[in-house]
Design a protein around this motif. Structure first.
Motif, PDB file in Angstrom:
ATOM      1  N   MET A  90       0.855  -1.194   0.000  1.00 50.77           N
ATOM      2  CA  MET A  90       0.000   0.000   0.000  1.00 50.77           C
ATOM      3  C   MET A  90       0.889   1.241   0.000  1.00 50.77           C
ATOM      4  O   MET A  90       1.834   1.328   0.778  1.00 50.77           O
ATOM      5  N   THR A  91       0.620   2.210  -0.857  1.00 52.83           N
ATOM      6  CA  THR A  91       1.398   3.436  -0.898  1.00 52.83           C
ATOM      7  C   THR A  91       0.927   4.372   0.192  1.00 52.83           C
ATOM      8  O   THR A  91      -0.144   4.200   0.765  1.00 52.83           O
ATOM      9  N   SER A  92       1.706   5.392   0.451  1.00 50.60           N
ATOM     10  CA  SER A  92       1.360   6.335   1.510  1.00 50.60           C
ATOM     11  C   SER A  92       0.145   7.167   1.146  1.00 50.60           C
ATOM     12  O   SER A  92      -0.614   7.591   2.025  1.00 50.60           O
ATOM     13  N   GLN A  93      -0.095   7.394  -0.170  1.00 52.34           N
ATOM     14  CA  GLN A  93      -1.228   8.233  -0.562  1.00 52.34           C
ATOM     15  C   GLN A  93      -2.573   7.605  -0.189  1.00 52.34           C
ATOM     16  O   GLN A  93      -3.427   8.287   0.403  1.00 52.34           O
ATOM     17  N   PRO A  94      -2.841   6.298  -0.513  1.00 47.57           N
ATOM     18  CA  PRO A  94      -4.103   5.699  -0.082  1.00 47.57           C
ATOM     19  C   PRO A  94      -4.259   5.690   1.427  1.00 47.57           C
ATOM     20  O   PRO A  94      -5.358   5.898   1.952  1.00 47.57           O
ATOM     21  N   VAL A  95      -3.148   5.442   2.143  1.00 46.27           N
ATOM     22  CA  VAL A  95      -3.220   5.450   3.602  1.00 46.27           C
ATOM     23  C   VAL A  95      -3.635   6.832   4.084  1.00 46.27           C
ATOM     24  O   VAL A  95      -4.480   6.972   4.981  1.00 46.27           O
ATOM     25  N   ALA A  96      -3.060   7.855   3.519  1.00 44.42           N
ATOM     26  CA  ALA A  96      -3.397   9.219   3.920  1.00 44.42           C
ATOM     27  C   ALA A  96      -4.861   9.532   3.634  1.00 44.42           C
ATOM     28  O   ALA A  96      -5.542  10.180   4.442  1.00 44.42           O
ATOM     29  N   ALA A  97      -5.366   9.062   2.491  1.00 42.99           N
ATOM     30  CA  ALA A  97      -6.767   9.320   2.139  1.00 42.99           C
ATOM     31  C   ALA A  97      -7.702   8.614   3.120  1.00 42.99           C
ATOM     32  O   ALA A  97      -8.684   9.197   3.591  1.00 42.99           O
ATOM     33  N   ARG A  98      -7.395   7.350   3.408  1.00 44.59           N
ATOM     34  CA  ARG A  98      -8.229   6.608   4.364  1.00 44.59           C
ATOM     35  C   ARG A  98      -8.164   7.245   5.754  1.00 44.59           C
ATOM     36  O   ARG A  98      -9.187   7.349   6.445  1.00 44.59           O
ATOM     37  N   GLU A  99      -6.971   7.651   6.156  1.00 48.70           N
ATOM     38  CA  GLU A  99      -6.823   8.255   7.487  1.00 48.70           C
ATOM     39  C   GLU A  99      -7.608   9.560   7.587  1.00 48.70           C
ATOM     40  O   GLU A  99      -8.211   9.863   8.621  1.00 48.70           O
ATOM     41  N   HIS A 100      -7.621  10.316   6.496  1.00 49.37           N
ATOM     42  CA  HIS A 100      -8.393  11.563   6.505  1.00 49.37           C
ATOM     43  C   HIS A 100      -9.879  11.269   6.672  1.00 49.37           C
ATOM     44  O   HIS A 100     -10.577  11.933   7.455  1.00 49.37           O
ATOM     45  N   VAL A 101     -10.364  10.254   5.940  1.00 49.45           N
ATOM     46  CA  VAL A 101     -11.773   9.866   6.051  1.00 49.45           C
ATOM     47  C   VAL A 101     -12.063   9.357   7.463  1.00 49.45           C
ATOM     48  O   VAL A 101     -13.094   9.669   8.057  1.00 49.45           O
ATOM     49  N   ARG A 102     -11.139   8.556   8.008  1.00 53.95           N
ATOM     50  CA  ARG A 102     -11.334   8.015   9.367  1.00 53.95           C
ATOM     51  C   ARG A 102     -11.477   9.145  10.380  1.00 53.95           C
ATOM     52  O   ARG A 102     -12.395   9.142  11.218  1.00 53.95           O
ATOM     53  N   GLN A 103     -10.556  10.093  10.338  1.00 46.01           N
ATOM     54  CA  GLN A 103     -10.595  11.201  11.297  1.00 46.01           C
ATOM     55  C   GLN A 103     -11.885  12.005  11.164  1.00 46.01           C
ATOM     56  O   GLN A 103     -12.486  12.403  12.174  1.00 46.01           O
ATOM     57  N   GLU A 104     -12.301  12.234   9.927  1.00 46.39           N
ATOM     58  CA  GLU A 104     -13.519  13.010   9.696  1.00 46.39           C
ATOM     59  C   GLU A 104     -14.745  12.291  10.263  1.00 46.39           C
ATOM     60  O   GLU A 104     -15.606  12.909  10.905  1.00 46.39           O
ATOM     61  N   MET A 105     -14.813  10.955  10.056  1.00 37.04           N
ATOM     62  CA  MET A 105     -15.979  10.198  10.513  1.00 37.04           C
ATOM     63  C   MET A 105     -15.998  10.041  12.029  1.00 37.04           C
ATOM     64  O   MET A 105     -17.055  10.135  12.656  1.00 37.04           O
ATOM     65  N   PRO A 142     -15.023  10.447  -3.501  1.00 34.55           N
ATOM     66  CA  PRO A 142     -14.088  11.175  -4.366  1.00 34.55           C
ATOM     67  C   PRO A 142     -12.652  11.201  -3.845  1.00 34.55           C
ATOM     68  O   PRO A 142     -11.717  11.356  -4.630  1.00 34.55           O
ATOM     69  N   ARG A 143     -12.464  11.023  -2.558  1.00 36.09           N
ATOM     70  CA  ARG A 143     -11.104  11.057  -2.000  1.00 36.09           C
ATOM     71  C   ARG A 143     -10.425   9.687  -2.066  1.00 36.09           C
ATOM     72  O   ARG A 143      -9.248   9.567  -1.733  1.00 36.09           O
ATOM     73  N   LEU A 144     -11.176   8.641  -2.451  1.00 33.35           N
ATOM     74  CA  LEU A 144     -10.691   7.277  -2.336  1.00 33.35           C
ATOM     75  C   LEU A 144     -10.529   6.613  -3.693  1.00 33.35           C
ATOM     76  O   LEU A 144     -11.121   7.033  -4.686  1.00 33.35           O
ATOM     77  N   ALA A 145      -9.750   5.525  -3.694  1.00 33.55           N
ATOM     78  CA  ALA A 145      -9.523   4.759  -4.913  1.00 33.55           C
ATOM     79  C   ALA A 145     -10.242   3.419  -4.820  1.00 33.55           C
ATOM     80  O   ALA A 145     -10.755   3.039  -3.760  1.00 33.55           O
ATOM     81  N   ALA A 146     -10.245   2.685  -5.934  1.00 31.84           N
ATOM     82  CA  ALA A 146     -10.905   1.377  -5.946  1.00 31.84           C
ATOM     83  C   ALA A 146     -10.281   0.444  -4.924  1.00 31.84           C
ATOM     84  O   ALA A 146     -10.966  -0.362  -4.286  1.00 31.84           O
ATOM     85  N   ALA A 147      -8.964   0.539  -4.746  1.00 31.62           N
ATOM     86  CA  ALA A 147      -8.285  -0.329  -3.775  1.00 31.62           C
ATOM     87  C   ALA A 147      -8.813  -0.095  -2.369  1.00 31.62           C
ATOM     88  O   ALA A 147      -8.889  -1.029  -1.558  1.00 31.62           O
ATOM     89  N   ASP A 148      -9.217   1.127  -2.067  1.00 38.57           N
ATOM     90  CA  ASP A 148      -9.771   1.431  -0.737  1.00 38.57           C
ATOM     91  C   ASP A 148     -11.109   0.733  -0.541  1.00 38.57           C
ATOM     92  O   ASP A 148     -11.407   0.227   0.543  1.00 38.57           O
TER      93      ASP A 148
END
Length: 392
Positions: free
Chosen positions: A1-16, A114-120
């Motif tokens: 997993m690259t750092s970009q998907p992790v960052a996107a998921r973490e942003h969504v996690r914090q928001e939720m 929109p912030r996430l990819a198919a892998a997410d």
């Protein structure tokens, strides 16, 4: 997993996690879609919210980290399952509630797509399927083990059932019936909820043995309907067949105890019955208690009315106290009661009604027989006076 998907998921996690509307949406969906949870009273919803908030945070963390449920998570799920077995909530309904919650979680994440990819999305699906499969196995096993333990210790199981009824933790009448069936018992219906305590200033916490001894004294040999006992502080709380109320006064009097017996509430309102009885014992004046007699629904409702927190409408309180006197055919007895209370004596009341004094006294005896309230007793006269005053 690259750092970009992790960052996107973490942003969504914090928001939720920071948005209280997400937990509210989960609780609302479970409440609406799972019938057992729809029947929960307000006292149980904070627990549902707390579990939802914890589950949300843990599942989002697993999604972000591609992790798996840890032993501490499994222990908590097993504990939740054991608690649900103890309060009679079916394990199928509990597992359905988790599936509903997972659906809401997926929808909330999809709203931020929109912030996430198919892998997410694939990672989310894999995590939820794995987590739901694991927790289903753990919770089903723990639920069955707890259910078996409770059935083996019948007295403890009955006490826990009564504790849950008093606390209002039963989910529905249907769940209560299922729980009783698993224990192989038939709850009394109609029932008497008796709250009793020793007379005296010293009131240490009551021993369970004392409550059990009182239960044995009131039990009817050979009765197939189950009775149970528990304690609340210095008081014994007994769930008995409705007919036991007639014997409660004599049994308590022999022990120098006093009590309040509620017989007019349904099984889904045991918590209401307990609150009525406990409040009545808290507020009743000393002269309301008489050897051989316990306070009743009518006494409890009058005391609640006097305390400014009525548990029933005034006309219902009047009917509870006056009983058959409210029938049109008993109008002459109501007139006799009114005259006696207003005049202050049988002789004076007889003169008001142009009756012989003995005729008036006969009517007072009839009032006593029909209402189980003696107009000559100060407390019972007060309850009769209040009832005839508030009667429509």
């Amino acid at each position: 997993m690259t750092s970009q998907p992790v960052a996107a998921r973490e942003h969504v996690r914090q928001e939720m996690v920071a948005d209280p509307r997400v937990v509210a949406a989960i609780v609302s969906a479970v409440h609406e879609q799972v019938p057992v949870y729809a029947a929960l009273d307000d006292s149980r919803l904070p627990e549902v919210r707390a579990i939802a908030a914890w589950g949300l945070e843990r599942l989002l963390h697993l999604w972000v980290t591609d992790g798996a449920l840890e032993p501490s998570d499994l222990r908590r799920f097993r504990g939740i399952a054991a608690a649900r077995a103890a309060d009679g909530r079916p394990v199928q309904a509990v597992l359905r509630a988790y599936r509903v919650a997972a659906t809401v979680l997926t929808d909330e994440i999809a709203a931020r797509a929109p912030r996430l990819a198919a892998a997410d999305a694939f990672a989310l699906t894999r995590m939820l399927l794995t987590a739901l499969d694991t927790l289903s196995e753990e919770m089903t096993t723990a639920y069955a083990a707890t259910d078996e333990d409770l059935a083996a210790d019948r007295d403890r199981a009955l006490r826990l059932l009564l504790d849950d009824l008093i606390a209002g933790r039963h989910a529905s009448v249907g769940a209560l019936s299922d729980r009783s069936a698993r224990l192989g018992v038939q709850l009394p219906d109609p029932y008497c909820l008796l709250v009793a305590e020793p007379v005296g200033a010293e009131r240490p916490d009551m021993a369970l043995d004392a409550a059990t001894g009182l239960l044995e004294a009131l039990a009817v040999p050979g009765d197939e309907v189950v009775s149970s006992a528990t304690v609340r502080g210095s008081r014994a709380v007994l769930l008995l067949p409705g007919a036991a109320a007639a014997r409660a006064g004599a049994v308590l009097g022999a022990r120098s105890w006093r009590g309040c017996a509620i017989t007019g509430e349904s099984l889904d309102r045991v918590a209401v019955a307990h609150r009525l009885a406990a409040d009545a014992l808290d507020t009743a004046p000393a002269h309301a208690h008489r050897p051989g007699r316990v306070l009743t629904d009518a006494d409890a409702h009058v005391l609640a009315l006097l305390g400014g927190h009525p548990a029933a409408a005034p006309d219902q309180v009047a009917r509870l106290v006056l009983g058959p006197l409210t029938d049109p055919g008993q109008r002459h007895l109501m007139e006799a009661l009114t005259a006696y209370i207003d005049a202050g004596s049988a002789s004076a009341a007889a003169r008001v009604l142009h009756l012989h004094a003995q005729s008036l006294r006969y009517r007072l005896r009839r009032i006593h027989a029909l209402t189980f309230r003696d107009p000559r007793d100060p407390w019972q006269r007060l309850t009769l006076d209040i009832a005839r005053t508030i009667r429509p």
